[in-house]
Write a protein that holds these residues in place. Structure first.
Motif, mmCIF file in Angstrom:
data_model
loop_
_atom_site.group_PDB
_atom_site.id
_atom_site.type_symbol
_atom_site.label_atom_id
_atom_site.label_comp_id
_atom_site.label_asym_id
_atom_site.label_seq_id
_atom_site.Cartn_x
_atom_site.Cartn_y
_atom_site.Cartn_z
ATOM 1 N N SER A 1 -5.977 14.020 10.643
ATOM 2 C CA SER A 1 -4.628 13.665 11.090
ATOM 3 C C SER A 1 -4.338 12.231 10.680
ATOM 4 N N ARG A 2 -3.024 11.900 10.673
ATOM 5 C CA ARG A 2 -2.662 10.525 10.317
ATOM 6 C C ARG A 2 -1.708 9.958 11.346
ATOM 7 N N PHE B 1 0.846 -1.187 0.000
ATOM 8 C CA PHE B 1 0.000 0.000 0.000
ATOM 9 C C PHE B 1 0.879 1.234 0.000
ATOM 10 N N ASN B 2 0.640 2.097 -0.935
ATOM 11 C CA ASN B 2 1.414 3.326 -1.025
ATOM 12 C C ASN B 2 0.462 4.470 -1.326
ATOM 13 N N SER B 3 0.311 5.317 -0.369
ATOM 14 C CA SER B 3 -0.624 6.417 -0.551
ATOM 15 C C SER B 3 0.088 7.738 -0.418
ATOM 16 N N ASN B 4 -0.160 8.639 -1.348
ATOM 17 C CA ASN B 4 0.363 9.984 -1.222
ATOM 18 C C ASN B 4 -0.541 10.836 -0.358
ATOM 19 N N THR B 5 -1.838 10.657 -0.558
ATOM 20 C CA THR B 5 -2.820 11.451 0.174
ATOM 21 C C THR B 5 -3.935 10.546 0.673
ATOM 22 N N ALA C 1 -11.767 16.781 3.486
ATOM 23 C CA ALA C 1 -10.440 17.063 4.036
ATOM 24 C C ALA C 1 -9.447 16.048 3.492
ATOM 25 N N GLY C 2 -8.185 16.463 3.407
ATOM 26 C CA GLY C 2 -7.146 15.561 2.950
ATOM 27 C C GLY C 2 -5.852 15.826 3.693
ATOM 28 N N VAL C 3 -5.022 14.801 3.791
ATOM 29 C CA VAL C 3 -3.721 14.926 4.446
ATOM 30 C C VAL C 3 -2.673 14.200 3.611
ATOM 31 N N ASN C 4 -1.554 14.875 3.401
ATOM 32 C CA ASN C 4 -0.420 14.228 2.733
ATOM 33 C C ASN C 4 0.188 13.228 3.709
ATOM 34 N N TRP C 5 0.269 11.977 3.282
ATOM 35 C CA TRP C 5 0.642 10.922 4.215
ATOM 36 C C TRP C 5 2.044 11.112 4.780
ATOM 37 N N THR D 1 -2.238 19.510 5.181
ATOM 38 C CA THR D 1 -3.672 19.265 5.149
ATOM 39 C C THR D 1 -4.390 20.287 4.282
ATOM 40 N N TYR D 2 -5.590 19.934 3.890
ATOM 41 C CA TYR D 2 -6.432 20.846 3.116
ATOM 42 C C TYR D 2 -7.869 20.526 3.452
ATOM 43 N N TYR D 3 -8.699 21.583 3.551
ATOM 44 C CA TYR D 3 -10.080 21.403 3.992
ATOM 45 C C TYR D 3 -11.075 22.104 3.075
ATOM 46 N N LEU D 4 -12.257 21.543 3.031
ATOM 47 C CA LEU D 4 -13.393 22.236 2.429
ATOM 48 C C LEU D 4 -13.652 23.484 3.274
ATOM 49 N N ASP D 5 -13.948 24.595 2.625
ATOM 50 C CA ASP D 5 -14.104 25.858 3.350
ATOM 51 C C ASP D 5 -15.124 25.761 4.486
#
Length: 126
Positions: free
Chosen positions: A71-72, A29-33, A49-53, A58-62
Motif C-alpha cells: 500500500s502507499r 521525486f516522481n515515481s510511477n511505481t 510486489a508493486g503499486v502504481n503510485w 497492485t501486482y504480486y509475485l504468485d
C-alpha cells in the motif's frame, strides 16, 4: 537527490507477520511505481510486489499473493509491505525501489527501477 529508506525488517517465526516501510525523499521525486524486491543468499533479486503510485493498482509475485499486501500513503511519501503467514522461504534482504517511467503495467524486472533503498533483512525461522 532521491533517497529511499526502508525500515521494519527483523526476525520472526514461521506463520508470523512483519511490516516493511519505505519512505522516499528528495526534490522532484516522481515515481510511477513503487516496488519491493528481495534477494536471498545465492539467488537473484526477485520482484515481490508493486503499486502504481497514482492509481493504487497492485501486482504480486504468485507465491506471496494472499499473504502480502502493498500500500502507499501519499501524505507520508511512504509505501508499506504487510507480510503475513511468513514462511522460511521468505527469508531474504528486502529492497524498496522506485520506477519513474509511466508504463501500462507494473514492471517486475529490477532493471526497470531507477532508485533503490539500502535493503532490510527479513529472517523467518521454521
Amino acid at each position: 537527490q532521491v533517497q529511499l529508506v526502508e525500515s521494519g525488517g527483523g526476525w520472526v517465526q514461521a506463520g508470523g507477520s512483519l511490516t516493511l516501510s519505505c519512505r522516499h525523499s528528495g526534490r522532484n521525486f516522481n515515481s510511477n511505481t513503487m516496488g519491493w524486491f528481495r534477494q536471498a543468499p545465492g539467488k537473484e533479486r526477485e520482484f515481490v510486489a508493486g503499486v502504481n503510485w497514482n492509481a493504487g493498482t497492485t501486482y504480486y509475485l504468485d507465491s506471496v499473493k494472499g499473504r502480502f499486501t502493498i500500500s502507499r500513503d501519499h501524505a507520508k511519501n511512504t509505501v508499506t509491505l504487510q507480510m503475513n503467514s511468513l514462511k522460511p522461504e521468505d527469508t531474504a534482504v528486502y529492497y524498496c525501489a522506485a520506477d519513474p517511467v509511466a508504463r501500462r503495467d507494473i514492471a517486475v524486472t529490477a532493471n526497470s527501477y531507477f532508485y533503490w533503498g539500502q535493503g532490510t533483512q527479513v529472517t523467518v525461522s521454521s
